[in-house]
Design a protein around this motif. Structure first.
Motif, PDB file in Angstrom:
ATOM      1  N   ILE A  85      -7.310  13.915   1.216  1.00  0.00           N
ATOM      2  CA  ILE A  85      -6.238  13.743   0.235  1.00  0.00           C
ATOM      3  C   ILE A  85      -6.128  12.263  -0.098  1.00  0.00           C
ATOM      4  O   ILE A  85      -6.427  11.397   0.735  1.00  0.00           O
ATOM      5  N   THR A  86      -5.719  11.971  -1.327  1.00  0.00           N
ATOM      6  CA  THR A  86      -5.489  10.592  -1.746  1.00  0.00           C
ATOM      7  C   THR A  86      -4.127  10.468  -2.418  1.00  0.00           C
ATOM      8  O   THR A  86      -3.655  11.418  -3.054  1.00  0.00           O
ATOM      9  N   SER A  87      -3.510   9.311  -2.272  1.00  0.00           N
ATOM     10  CA  SER A  87      -2.287   8.998  -3.021  1.00  0.00           C
ATOM     11  C   SER A  87      -2.567   7.953  -4.098  1.00  0.00           C
ATOM     12  O   SER A  87      -1.641   7.460  -4.752  1.00  0.00           O
ATOM     13  N   SER A  88      -3.842   7.619  -4.289  1.00  0.00           N
ATOM     14  CA  SER A  88      -4.213   6.637  -5.317  1.00  0.00           C
ATOM     15  C   SER A  88      -4.109   7.194  -6.727  1.00  0.00           C
ATOM     16  O   SER A  88      -4.294   6.461  -7.699  1.00  0.00           O
ATOM     17  N   ASP A  89      -3.827   8.490  -6.831  1.00  0.00           N
ATOM     18  CA  ASP A  89      -3.741   9.131  -8.144  1.00  0.00           C
ATOM     19  C   ASP A  89      -2.303   9.252  -8.641  1.00  0.00           C
ATOM     20  O   ASP A  89      -1.994  10.095  -9.485  1.00  0.00           O
ATOM     21  N   GLY A  90      -1.410   8.419  -8.107  1.00  0.00           N
ATOM     22  CA  GLY A  90      -0.048   8.388  -8.610  1.00  0.00           C
ATOM     23  C   GLY A  90       0.964   9.160  -7.795  1.00  0.00           C
ATOM     24  O   GLY A  90       2.133   9.262  -8.208  1.00  0.00           O
ATOM     25  N   LYS A  91       0.581   9.694  -6.669  1.00  0.00           N
ATOM     26  CA  LYS A  91       1.546  10.398  -5.824  1.00  0.00           C
ATOM     27  C   LYS A  91       2.596   9.425  -5.306  1.00  0.00           C
ATOM     28  O   LYS A  91       2.344   8.232  -5.116  1.00  0.00           O
ATOM     29  N   LYS A  92       3.800   9.943  -5.044  1.00  0.00           N
ATOM     30  CA  LYS A  92       4.888   9.090  -4.568  1.00  0.00           C
ATOM     31  C   LYS A  92       4.734   8.726  -3.100  1.00  0.00           C
ATOM     32  O   LYS A  92       5.219   7.696  -2.656  1.00  0.00           O
ATOM     33  N   PHE A  93       4.059   9.584  -2.336  1.00  0.00           N
ATOM     34  CA  PHE A  93       3.925   9.312  -0.913  1.00  0.00           C
ATOM     35  C   PHE A  93       2.667   8.496  -0.646  1.00  0.00           C
ATOM     36  O   PHE A  93       1.940   8.130  -1.567  1.00  0.00           O
ATOM     37  N   ASN A  94       2.410   8.220   0.641  1.00  0.00           N
ATOM     38  CA  ASN A  94       1.278   7.383   1.029  1.00  0.00           C
ATOM     39  C   ASN A  94       0.394   8.157   1.998  1.00  0.00           C
ATOM     40  O   ASN A  94       0.870   8.666   3.012  1.00  0.00           O
ATOM     41  N   THR A  95      -0.893   8.253   1.688  1.00  0.00           N
ATOM     42  CA  THR A  95      -1.805   9.040   2.507  1.00  0.00           C
ATOM     43  C   THR A  95      -2.481   8.167   3.570  1.00  0.00           C
ATOM     44  O   THR A  95      -3.671   7.859   3.494  1.00  0.00           O
ATOM     45  N   ILE A  96      -1.694   7.788   4.569  1.00  0.00           N
ATOM     46  CA  ILE A  96      -2.244   7.113   5.740  1.00  0.00           C
ATOM     47  C   ILE A  96      -1.636   7.757   6.992  1.00  0.00           C
ATOM     48  O   ILE A  96      -0.796   8.644   6.930  1.00  0.00           O
ATOM     49  N   ASP A  97      -2.096   7.295   8.143  1.00  0.00           N
ATOM     50  CA  ASP A  97      -1.576   7.714   9.453  1.00  0.00           C
ATOM     51  C   ASP A  97      -1.654   9.221   9.663  1.00  0.00           C
ATOM     52  O   ASP A  97      -0.657   9.880   9.973  1.00  0.00           O
ATOM     53  N   PRO A  98      -2.839   9.824   9.536  1.00  0.00           N
ATOM     54  CA  PRO A  98      -2.948  11.273   9.725  1.00  0.00           C
ATOM     55  C   PRO A  98      -2.851  11.661  11.195  1.00  0.00           C
ATOM     56  O   PRO A  98      -3.282  10.929  12.090  1.00  0.00           O
ATOM     57  N   CYS A  99      -2.284  12.826  11.445  1.00  0.00           N
ATOM     58  CA  CYS A  99      -2.266  13.426  12.778  1.00  0.00           C
ATOM     59  C   CYS A  99      -2.567  14.908  12.641  1.00  0.00           C
ATOM     60  O   CYS A  99      -1.831  15.628  11.961  1.00  0.00           O
ATOM     61  N   ILE A 100      -3.647  15.367  13.247  1.00  0.00           N
ATOM     62  CA  ILE A 100      -3.973  16.788  13.237  1.00  0.00           C
ATOM     63  C   ILE A 100      -3.230  17.464  14.389  1.00  0.00           C
ATOM     64  O   ILE A 100      -3.160  16.934  15.503  1.00  0.00           O
ATOM     65  N   PHE A 101      -2.670  18.627  14.085  1.00  0.00           N
ATOM     66  CA  PHE A 101      -1.857  19.340  15.063  1.00  0.00           C
ATOM     67  C   PHE A 101      -2.173  20.826  14.995  1.00  0.00           C
ATOM     68  O   PHE A 101      -2.241  21.402  13.906  1.00  0.00           O
ATOM     69  N   ILE A 102      -2.374  21.454  16.162  1.00  0.00           N
ATOM     70  CA  ILE A 102      -2.629  22.888  16.245  1.00  0.00           C
ATOM     71  C   ILE A 102      -1.342  23.556  16.708  1.00  0.00           C
ATOM     72  O   ILE A 102      -0.833  23.263  17.797  1.00  0.00           O
ATOM     73  N   ASP A 103      -0.785  24.458  15.892  1.00  0.00           N
ATOM     74  CA  ASP A 103       0.533  25.011  16.194  1.00  0.00           C
ATOM     75  C   ASP A 103       0.461  26.121  17.244  1.00  0.00           C
ATOM     76  O   ASP A 103      -0.614  26.425  17.798  1.00  0.00           O
ATOM     77  N   ASN A 152     -14.217  -3.307   6.603  1.00  0.00           N
ATOM     78  CA  ASN A 152     -14.405  -1.955   7.113  1.00  0.00           C
ATOM     79  C   ASN A 152     -13.337  -1.580   8.145  1.00  0.00           C
ATOM     80  O   ASN A 152     -13.615  -0.897   9.124  1.00  0.00           O
ATOM     81  N   ASP A 153     -12.117  -2.036   7.922  1.00  0.00           N
ATOM     82  CA  ASP A 153     -11.025  -1.750   8.842  1.00  0.00           C
ATOM     83  C   ASP A 153     -10.471  -0.361   8.534  1.00  0.00           C
ATOM     84  O   ASP A 153      -9.909  -0.124   7.463  1.00  0.00           O
ATOM     85  N   ILE A 154     -10.617   0.550   9.472  1.00  0.00           N
ATOM     86  CA  ILE A 154     -10.182   1.939   9.318  1.00  0.00           C
ATOM     87  C   ILE A 154      -8.917   2.134  10.139  1.00  0.00           C
ATOM     88  O   ILE A 154      -8.847   1.732  11.297  1.00  0.00           O
ATOM     89  N   TRP A 155      -7.910   2.763   9.524  1.00  0.00           N
ATOM     90  CA  TRP A 155      -6.582   2.823  10.129  1.00  0.00           C
ATOM     91  C   TRP A 155      -6.309   4.155  10.815  1.00  0.00           C
ATOM     92  O   TRP A 155      -6.654   5.227  10.312  1.00  0.00           O
ATOM     93  N   ALA A 156      -5.619   4.048  11.947  1.00  0.00           N
ATOM     94  CA  ALA A 156      -4.898   5.148  12.592  1.00  0.00           C
ATOM     95  C   ALA A 156      -5.663   6.462  12.660  1.00  0.00           C
ATOM     96  O   ALA A 156      -5.202   7.490  12.160  1.00  0.00           O
ATOM     97  N   PRO A 157      -6.844   6.485  13.285  1.00  0.00           N
ATOM     98  CA  PRO A 157      -7.576   7.750  13.391  1.00  0.00           C
ATOM     99  C   PRO A 157      -6.888   8.721  14.357  1.00  0.00           C
ATOM    100  O   PRO A 157      -6.165   8.323  15.270  1.00  0.00           O
ATOM    101  N   ASP A 158      -7.116  10.005  14.142  1.00  0.00           N
ATOM    102  CA  ASP A 158      -6.634  11.032  15.060  1.00  0.00           C
ATOM    103  C   ASP A 158      -7.646  12.169  15.073  1.00  0.00           C
ATOM    104  O   ASP A 158      -8.271  12.458  14.040  1.00  0.00           O
ATOM    105  N   LEU A 159      -7.817  12.808  16.221  1.00  0.00           N
ATOM    106  CA  LEU A 159      -8.849  13.831  16.318  1.00  0.00           C
ATOM    107  C   LEU A 159      -8.410  14.953  17.246  1.00  0.00           C
ATOM    108  O   LEU A 159      -7.544  14.786  18.105  1.00  0.00           O
ATOM    109  N   GLU A 160      -9.051  16.113  17.038  1.00  0.00           N
ATOM    110  CA  GLU A 160      -8.748  17.313  17.812  1.00  0.00           C
ATOM    111  C   GLU A 160      -9.996  18.178  17.862  1.00  0.00           C
ATOM    112  O   GLU A 160     -10.781  18.231  16.903  1.00  0.00           O
TER     113      GLU A 160
END
Length: 444
Positions: A125-143, A75-83
């Protein structure tokens, strides 16, 4: 939510073990979310003394295995970010199969961190469906216009950005590319993106090279800026982060190496993890961040070489180059006419108060003395990170324009021999041992 800063006039204490820290404040209490089982969480009443809190999730969410069936069952969850946005806390996180881009970014929401009433909002979002990029390390940002965005990515196809729908807090519209590092056709280390905005510029911070190797980690935090959130993000040299650019903010110091996994709080604090030089144990840090001429700086790394340079020999006016632009370890260093190849461009950055590492832009390998030899005329080559002092160099001014470059391990000087090969020799103050560092300028 109030964003009142605390004074960092003494060291933080308590439970400081954390990877990928993200700092927030709710009312009068500070919270730090980080990689860990069921979410790693710490809290502090004063921002200085920290204690461990209970995880949010006792068990993995059932839907994760639909996308990443072989994720960490601990149950190791990576790189959370919150706002805090629209009267709720929005907590983005990643779950992945290590070393692959079989990954998901998920979302939880809560009215209050203290009350802990977290709700599963499902897949973002997932990248397990064949996307070239990797869906980890999210950061939410308010512009600057109060619009939410998500920046994410790691290695593979680099760092990505997408706008968030304010009703669903899921992604909408185009996915933009912000940063990438490659050696030929091979992806190289860039991850842990963080966005912030200040005085008309968007700033993208990433961690580059290698995390999670204890005292052999060569993680470092780099940055670039843009007038537009979609980029392009250019570093101080004018190099696009999509082309391997990035000015080093911090990499290591006398006690800790592998600075990375960063967060920026209110443009005044840098939060990151690092590894002890002594035993490889990791912890998080909170440091004051300042700004000079619309660029971020840390007080302890002022007035150092930090950026891309060409290294020019004073005796023959030739440029330090990797032989034949090779990207393999053990390729020799030679001096050639200036062809403006990436193999002639070097990222120089401090690793403590005295010494530097010198990394080739083309190969992403380090300048070192072959086999850590201390003997006269030993060959200078490139090699992957070894964290050995043979890859560290003292740069000492001879005059306003010239420098000596002395190896930490051998105490011998970088020297150009009669065949235009780089070797080390005892420092004799010869012209062949003097070098000019030419700041790399973007060409229009």
């Amino acid at each position: 939510m109030e964003k009142k800063l605390f004074s960092l006039n003494r060291n933080i204490t308590g439970n400081l073990k954390a990877h990928d820290p993200a700092l927030v404040k709710e009312n009068n209490k500070w919270w730090l979310f980080h990689t860990g089982k069921g979410f790693g969480i710490k809290s502090s009443q004063d921002g200085l003394n920290w204690k461990k809190e209970a995880p949010i999730l006792e068990e993995p969410l059932a839907w994760w295995s639909d996308y990443v069936p072989h994720f960490d069952r601990d149950n190791d969850i990576w790189a959370p970010d919150l706002e805090f946005f629209n009267d709720k806390w929005w907590l983005y996180y990643s779950v992945s199969e290590f070393g692959t881009n079989n990954s998901v970014i998920g979302l939880l929401s809560a009215d209050s961190i203290e009350e802990g009433n977290w709700k599963d909002e499902g897949l973002v979002i997932t990248s397990s469906d064949g996307k070239k990029f990797n869906t980890i390390d999210p950061c939410i940002f308010i512009d600057a216009e109060d619009n939410p965005w998500l920046v994410f990515g790691s290695w593979f196809d680099g760092i990505k950005l997408a706008e968030i729908d304010q009703k669903t807090m899921k992604l909408k519209g185009e996915i933009h590319s912000l940063a990438s590092r490659r050696v030929g056709d091979r992806a190289a280390g860039v991850e842990a993106p963080t966005l912030t905005y200040k005085d008309g510029y968007y700033y993208l911070f990433t961690s580059i090279d290698h995390c999670c190797r204890g005292k052999k980690s060569d993680y470092k935090i780099v940055y670039g800026r843009s007038k537009y959130i979609e980029g392009p993000y250019l570093d101080k040299n004018g190099i696009d982060l999509l082309n391997g650019g990035g000015t080093v903010l911090t990499a290591s110091d006398e006690k800790y190496v592998g600075h990375g996994g960063q967060d920026i709080y209110n443009n005044q604090l840098l939060i990151h993890h690092a590894y002890s030089r002594k035993n490889g144990e990791y912890r998080f840090f909170i440091k004051d961040l300042k700004w000079e001429n619309n660029w971020p700086e840390l007080k302890e790394t002022d007035n150092y070489f930090k950026g891309y340079y060409k290294i020019i020999n004073s005796a023959r006016n030739k440029i330090v180059s990797v032989e034949d632009s090779k990207t393999e370890s053990r390729a020799k260093m030679v001096a050639r006419n200036d062809n403006d190849f990436d193999s002639q461009k070097w990222m120089i950055y401090p690793v403590d108060s005295t010494f530097y590492r010198i990394e080739n832009k083309n190969s992403l390998l380090y300048l070192e003395v072959q086999d850590a030899l201390k003997t006269e005329a030993a060959v200078v080559q490139q090699w992957s990170n070894s964290s050995h002092p043979c890859q560290e160099w003292e740069i000492t001014a001879v005059n306003n324009d010239e420098f000596k470059i002395i190896n930490r391990n051998s105490q011998k000087a970088l020297t150009l021999n009669e065949d235009n090969n780089l070797i080390q020799r005892e420092d004799k103050d010869k012209k062949e041992q003097k070098w000019q560092l030419e700041w790399l300028q973007k060409k229009d």
